[in-house]
Scaffold this motif. Structure first.
Motif, PDB file in Angstrom:
ATOM      1  N   SER A 166       5.395  -1.749  -5.315  1.00 10.41           N
ATOM      2  CA  SER A 166       4.490  -0.467  -5.352  1.00 10.41           C
ATOM      3  C   SER A 166       5.287   0.769  -5.896  1.00 10.41           C
ATOM      4  O   SER A 166       3.344   1.108  -5.568  1.00 10.41           O
ATOM      5  CB  SER A 166       5.824  -0.307  -3.261  1.00 10.41           C
ATOM      6  OG  SER A 166       5.051  -1.149  -3.100  1.00 10.41           O
TER       7      SER A 166
ATOM      8  N   LEU B 244       1.669   0.142  -8.224  1.00  9.45           N
ATOM      9  CA  LEU B 244       0.730   0.733  -7.478  1.00  9.45           C
ATOM     10  C   LEU B 244       0.083   2.237  -7.656  1.00  9.45           C
ATOM     11  O   LEU B 244      -0.994   2.524  -7.392  1.00  9.45           O
ATOM     12  CB  LEU B 244       0.649  -0.315  -6.019  1.00  9.45           C
ATOM     13  CG  LEU B 244      -0.391   0.286  -4.689  1.00  9.45           C
ATOM     14  CD1 LEU B 244      -1.919  -0.751  -5.327  1.00  9.45           C
ATOM     15  CD2 LEU B 244      -0.411   0.619  -3.743  1.00  9.45           C
ATOM     16  N   GLU B 245       1.353   2.635  -7.115  1.00  5.25           N
ATOM     17  CA  GLU B 245       1.058   4.099  -7.099  1.00  5.25           C
ATOM     18  C   GLU B 245       0.701   4.819  -8.813  1.00  5.25           C
ATOM     19  O   GLU B 245      -0.101   5.921  -8.501  1.00  5.25           O
ATOM     20  CB  GLU B 245       1.922   4.701  -6.437  1.00  5.25           C
ATOM     21  CG  GLU B 245       3.096   5.187  -5.282  1.00  5.25           C
ATOM     22  CD  GLU B 245       1.549   5.539  -4.300  1.00  5.25           C
ATOM     23  OE1 GLU B 245       1.033   4.677  -3.200  1.00  5.25           O
ATOM     24  OE2 GLU B 245       1.203   6.663  -5.074  1.00  5.25           O
TER      25      GLU B 245
ATOM     26  N   LYS C 261      -3.194   4.862  -9.114  1.00  5.44           N
ATOM     27  CA  LYS C 261      -4.312   5.216  -7.914  1.00  5.44           C
ATOM     28  C   LYS C 261      -3.722   6.521  -9.076  1.00  5.44           C
ATOM     29  O   LYS C 261      -3.466   7.898  -9.098  1.00  5.44           O
ATOM     30  CB  LYS C 261      -3.459   5.455  -6.819  1.00  5.44           C
ATOM     31  CG  LYS C 261      -3.312   4.230  -5.796  1.00  5.44           C
ATOM     32  CD  LYS C 261      -3.589   4.779  -4.719  1.00  5.44           C
ATOM     33  CE  LYS C 261      -2.626   5.135  -3.990  1.00  5.44           C
ATOM     34  NZ  LYS C 261      -2.532   6.293  -2.626  1.00  5.44           N
TER      35      LYS C 261
ATOM     36  N   PRO D  44      -6.044  10.323  -6.498  1.00  6.99           N
ATOM     37  CA  PRO D  44      -5.860  10.494  -4.789  1.00  6.99           C
ATOM     38  C   PRO D  44      -6.884   9.804  -3.831  1.00  6.99           C
ATOM     39  O   PRO D  44      -7.873  11.318  -4.000  1.00  6.99           O
ATOM     40  CB  PRO D  44      -5.491  11.106  -5.115  1.00  6.99           C
ATOM     41  CG  PRO D  44      -4.848  12.353  -5.651  1.00  6.99           C
ATOM     42  CD  PRO D  44      -5.518  10.986  -6.616  1.00  6.99           C
TER      43      PRO D  44
ATOM     44  N   GLN E  17       3.785  13.317   8.677  1.00  7.94           N
ATOM     45  CA  GLN E  17       2.549  12.754   7.171  1.00  7.94           C
ATOM     46  C   GLN E  17       2.583  11.960   6.426  1.00  7.94           C
ATOM     47  O   GLN E  17       3.742  13.302   5.784  1.00  7.94           O
ATOM     48  CB  GLN E  17       1.184  14.307   7.856  1.00  7.94           C
ATOM     49  CG  GLN E  17       0.329  13.789   7.188  1.00  7.94           C
ATOM     50  CD  GLN E  17      -0.302  14.830   7.383  1.00  7.94           C
ATOM     51  OE1 GLN E  17      -0.538  15.583   7.855  1.00  7.94           O
ATOM     52  NE2 GLN E  17      -1.881  15.156   6.689  1.00  7.94           N
TER      53      GLN E  17
ATOM     54  N   VAL F 142      -0.084  13.113   0.314  1.00  7.56           N
ATOM     55  CA  VAL F 142      -1.463  12.258  -0.094  1.00  7.56           C
ATOM     56  C   VAL F 142      -0.549  11.681  -1.212  1.00  7.56           C
ATOM     57  O   VAL F 142      -0.295  12.995  -2.355  1.00  7.56           O
ATOM     58  CB  VAL F 142      -2.491  13.356  -0.308  1.00  7.56           C
ATOM     59  CG1 VAL F 142      -3.248  12.675  -0.952  1.00  7.56           C
ATOM     60  CG2 VAL F 142      -3.431  13.412   1.330  1.00  7.56           C
ATOM     61  N   GLY F 143      -1.216  10.522  -2.276  1.00  6.02           N
ATOM     62  CA  GLY F 143      -0.405  10.624  -3.592  1.00  6.02           C
ATOM     63  C   GLY F 143       0.779  10.368  -2.936  1.00  6.02           C
ATOM     64  O   GLY F 143       1.762  11.264  -3.563  1.00  6.02           O
ATOM     65  N   SER F 144       1.631   8.915  -2.461  1.00  5.81           N
ATOM     66  CA  SER F 144       2.642   8.959  -2.042  1.00  5.81           C
ATOM     67  C   SER F 144       3.198   9.281  -3.739  1.00  5.81           C
ATOM     68  O   SER F 144       2.755   8.850  -4.393  1.00  5.81           O
ATOM     69  CB  SER F 144       3.033   8.049  -1.110  1.00  5.81           C
ATOM     70  OG  SER F 144       1.566   7.439   0.093  1.00  5.81           O
ATOM     71  N   THR F 145       4.773   9.709  -2.838  1.00  2.00           N
ATOM     72  CA  THR F 145       5.587  10.003  -4.291  1.00  2.00           C
ATOM     73  C   THR F 145       6.890   8.244  -4.187  1.00  2.00           C
ATOM     74  O   THR F 145       6.798   7.449  -3.673  1.00  2.00           O
ATOM     75  CB  THR F 145       6.766  10.690  -4.191  1.00  2.00           C
ATOM     76  OG1 THR F 145       7.262  10.653  -2.862  1.00  2.00           O
ATOM     77  CG2 THR F 145       5.892  12.482  -4.225  1.00  2.00           C
TER      78      THR F 145
ATOM     79  N   ILE G 207       8.362   5.421  -1.262  1.00  2.00           N
ATOM     80  CA  ILE G 207       8.595   4.109  -1.126  1.00  2.00           C
ATOM     81  C   ILE G 207       9.685   3.858  -1.304  1.00  2.00           C
ATOM     82  O   ILE G 207      10.425   2.837   0.154  1.00  2.00           O
ATOM     83  CB  ILE G 207       7.709   4.011  -2.794  1.00  2.00           C
ATOM     84  CG1 ILE G 207       6.749   4.385  -2.406  1.00  2.00           C
ATOM     85  CG2 ILE G 207       8.372   2.185  -2.588  1.00  2.00           C
ATOM     86  CD1 ILE G 207       5.450   4.036  -4.482  1.00  2.00           C
TER      87      ILE G 207
ATOM     88  N   PHE H 283       3.852  -2.616   3.139  1.00  2.00           N
ATOM     89  CA  PHE H 283       3.755  -1.529   2.370  1.00  2.00           C
ATOM     90  C   PHE H 283       2.630  -0.743   1.389  1.00  2.00           C
ATOM     91  O   PHE H 283       2.510   0.089   1.175  1.00  2.00           O
ATOM     92  CB  PHE H 283       4.980  -1.424   1.274  1.00  2.00           C
ATOM     93  CG  PHE H 283       6.266  -2.031   2.470  1.00  2.00           C
ATOM     94  CD1 PHE H 283       6.651  -0.709   3.189  1.00  2.00           C
ATOM     95  CD2 PHE H 283       6.895  -2.555   2.128  1.00  2.00           C
ATOM     96  CE1 PHE H 283       7.792  -0.595   4.271  1.00  2.00           C
ATOM     97  CE2 PHE H 283       8.436  -2.677   3.157  1.00  2.00           C
ATOM     98  CZ  PHE H 283       8.144  -1.825   3.915  1.00  2.00           C
ATOM     99  N   ILE H 284       2.174  -2.017  -0.183  1.00  2.00           N
ATOM    100  CA  ILE H 284       0.761  -1.727  -0.143  1.00  2.00           C
ATOM    101  C   ILE H 284      -0.327  -0.966   0.742  1.00  2.00           C
ATOM    102  O   ILE H 284      -0.681   0.461   0.636  1.00  2.00           O
ATOM    103  CB  ILE H 284      -0.084  -2.651  -0.647  1.00  2.00           C
ATOM    104  CG1 ILE H 284       1.170  -3.297  -1.685  1.00  2.00           C
ATOM    105  CG2 ILE H 284      -1.385  -2.711  -0.999  1.00  2.00           C
ATOM    106  CD1 ILE H 284       1.017  -4.444  -2.530  1.00  2.00           C
TER     107      ILE H 284
ATOM    108  N   LEU I  78       0.996   2.409   1.863  1.00  2.00           N
ATOM    109  CA  LEU I  78       0.552   4.108   0.422  1.00  2.00           C
ATOM    110  C   LEU I  78      -1.450   3.710   0.265  1.00  2.00           C
ATOM    111  O   LEU I  78      -1.683   4.635  -0.002  1.00  2.00           O
ATOM    112  CB  LEU I  78       1.099   2.541  -0.684  1.00  2.00           C
ATOM    113  CG  LEU I  78       2.927   2.341  -0.271  1.00  2.00           C
ATOM    114  CD1 LEU I  78       2.835   2.233  -1.567  1.00  2.00           C
ATOM    115  CD2 LEU I  78       3.618   3.915  -0.305  1.00  2.00           C
ATOM    116  N   THR I  79      -2.036   2.480   0.451  1.00  5.48           N
ATOM    117  CA  THR I  79      -2.751   2.760   0.566  1.00  5.48           C
ATOM    118  C   THR I  79      -3.982   3.556   1.492  1.00  5.48           C
ATOM    119  O   THR I  79      -4.812   4.458   0.918  1.00  5.48           O
ATOM    120  CB  THR I  79      -4.048   1.817  -0.035  1.00  5.48           C
ATOM    121  OG1 THR I  79      -3.625   0.629   0.864  1.00  5.48           O
ATOM    122  CG2 THR I  79      -3.554   0.850  -1.243  1.00  5.48           C
TER     123      THR I  79
ATOM    124  N   SER J  92      -3.036   5.548   3.584  1.00  9.29           N
ATOM    125  CA  SER J  92      -1.938   6.767   4.228  1.00  9.29           C
ATOM    126  C   SER J  92      -2.081   7.052   5.076  1.00  9.29           C
ATOM    127  O   SER J  92      -2.469   8.291   6.256  1.00  9.29           O
ATOM    128  CB  SER J  92      -2.696   7.633   2.680  1.00  9.29           C
ATOM    129  OG  SER J  92      -2.153   7.402   1.844  1.00  9.29           O
TER     130      SER J  92
END
Lengths: 249, 163
Positions: A27, A30-31, A34, A37, B3, B6-9, B13, B46-47, B50-51, B53
């Motif tokens: 995961s 994957l981040e 990206k 974003p 929420q 945006v652009g998870s950290t 995860i 999970f992917i 994340l994608t 959001s």
């Protein structure tokens, strides 16, 4: 049997640490990939505008004065009533109830089965009416469409033909050379609008072994118009004592 | 309102895997009866999270979303992999430390999926009938019938084993 123990039993299962680490690692990878974003909010207004345009172009049904979605086609269900007459009902959000007509076939057919399920054979047939419709596709969530067929003794002797046509012998009139049977159509079929009368496909619905419908069935009806557009309505089939009811979902 | 940024950290995860990883893994493992498939579905879920959001009202909404995605992916995987190996009862030791649970888990895993999923959501995750109907996009009466039928099958399975 204590079903409360099920909670403890299942909750005793834990994801192995190796898998957990791998999931986190993948995961994270994957981040990092990206680079730009993606923000869905930016695109919502654009997507909405495109959607509205598309809906106008394909002639999506719009709500009427009462707020109901007006469809461009009507689905009629019909079956033989107890007195032998045909009973026609246009489907709506009100329940259309049909008595189960299972006696003729009950106990006679064991070959047609939906996986592990037994089937209740109904006499309910569906028909669509509307303008500029090219074809209609019906799909059952559970169960099968079947067709009553007749065939000769010569045809009956041709086992390969019976097998390839998925025809199962049911009975023969005493002293007659004509056999009655059931043809298994499958859980979906497509019919041309002008040829609906040629196909008398009825619903065969799975039951729990005691002739109680195992669970609610959904029939998806997709209509293809001559212009290429498509429209869909869903029918919910439920059991009411010794009857089944059909409603638009 | 919960929420996802945006652009998870990396912390996001860590949080979702630590919070929901075990729950999703056990649901997927019991449905698919195969560790590799279960891992794939959990990873995919999970992917997807994340994608896409998604925005959630609260943690329950977040949990329900993850369960819906995971169970749908399990169903798809089952459709395309009809021949799956059922986990041997000895292999359960890899995942469950509770020896007394093995028998019950084995009976549960042998149930047809449509019954297994509603039993898991009801008895294990504590969802009510209406909530399960929403999660699985089926009617409440269908959920009730699946619960009833699932219980009957497990009871019969137990009775046969012990008679």
């Amino acid at each position: 049997m204590d079903f409360d123990k099920m909670k403890d039993a299942v909750k005793s299962i834990e994801m192995p640490e190796t898998i957990k680490s791998r999931v986190k690692k993948n995961s994270n990878l994957l981040e990092k990939e990206k680079s730009v974003p993606f923000s869905p909010k930016k695109w919502i207004s654009v997507a909405c505008a495109i959607a509205v345009l598309l809906l106008i172009i394909i002639g999506f049904p719009l709500p009427d004065r009462n707020g109901n979605i007006a469809s461009n086609f009507t689905i009629t269900a019909y079956a033989s009533s107890v007195d032998g007459n045909q009973l026609y009902k246009n489907l709506s959000e009100e329940k259309a109830i049909f008595e189960l007509a299972t006696e003729q076939r009950m106990g006679l057919i064991t070959s047609v089965a939906d996986g592990e399920n037994n089937l209740i054979f109904t006499d309910v047939i569906l028909k669509v009416t509307g303008e500029q419709i090219e074809s209609i596709t019906y799909t059952l969530s559970e169960g099968k469409f079947i067709e009553d067929v007749i065939f000769t003794a010569k045809e009956r002797a041709d086992k390969e033909w019976l097998l390839s046509e998925k025809i199962y012998m049911m009975s023969r009139e005493p002293g007659s050379d004509v056999y009655q049977g059931i043809k298994e159509v499958g859980n979906t079929y497509t019919v041309n609008y002008n040829e609906q009368e040629k196909h008398k496909y009825t619903l065969a619905i799975p039951h729990d072994g005691n002739y109680v419908i195992d669970e609610d069935i959904v029939i998806q009806v997709i209509v293809k118009y001559t212009g290429g557009n498509m429209e869909q309505q869903n029918i919910l089939v439920t059991q009411e004592s010794d009857s089944i009811s059909l409603t638009l979902k | 309102m919960l929420q996802q940024a945006v652009g998870s950290t990396g912390q996001d995860i860590e949080r979702i895997v630590d919070t929901y990883g075990n729950m999703l893994f056990r649901i997927c493992l019991l449905i698919l009866c195969n560790e590799n498939d279960a891992e794939d579905v959990v990873q995919d879920t999970f992917i997807n999270y994340l994608t896409k959001s998604p925005t959630f009202h609260d943690s329950e909404h977040e949990k329900a979303w993850l369960i819906t995605v995971a169970t749908n992916r399990c169903k798809n995987m089952r459709r395309f992999n009809l021949m799956r190996r059922h986990i041997d009862i000895c292999d359960l030791q890899l995942y469950s430390k509770d020896v007394e649970s093995y028998g019950l888990l084995d009976h549960l895993m042998k149930l047809p999926n449509k019954y297994k999923i509603v039993l898991l959501l009801n008895y294990v995750e504590g969802y009510k009938v209406d909530e399960i109907a929403t999660l699985l996009n089926i009617t409440s009466s269908a959920v009730k019938k699946r619960l009833q039928r699932g219980r009957v099958i497990i009871r019969e399975s137990y009775r046969k084993e012990n008679s």
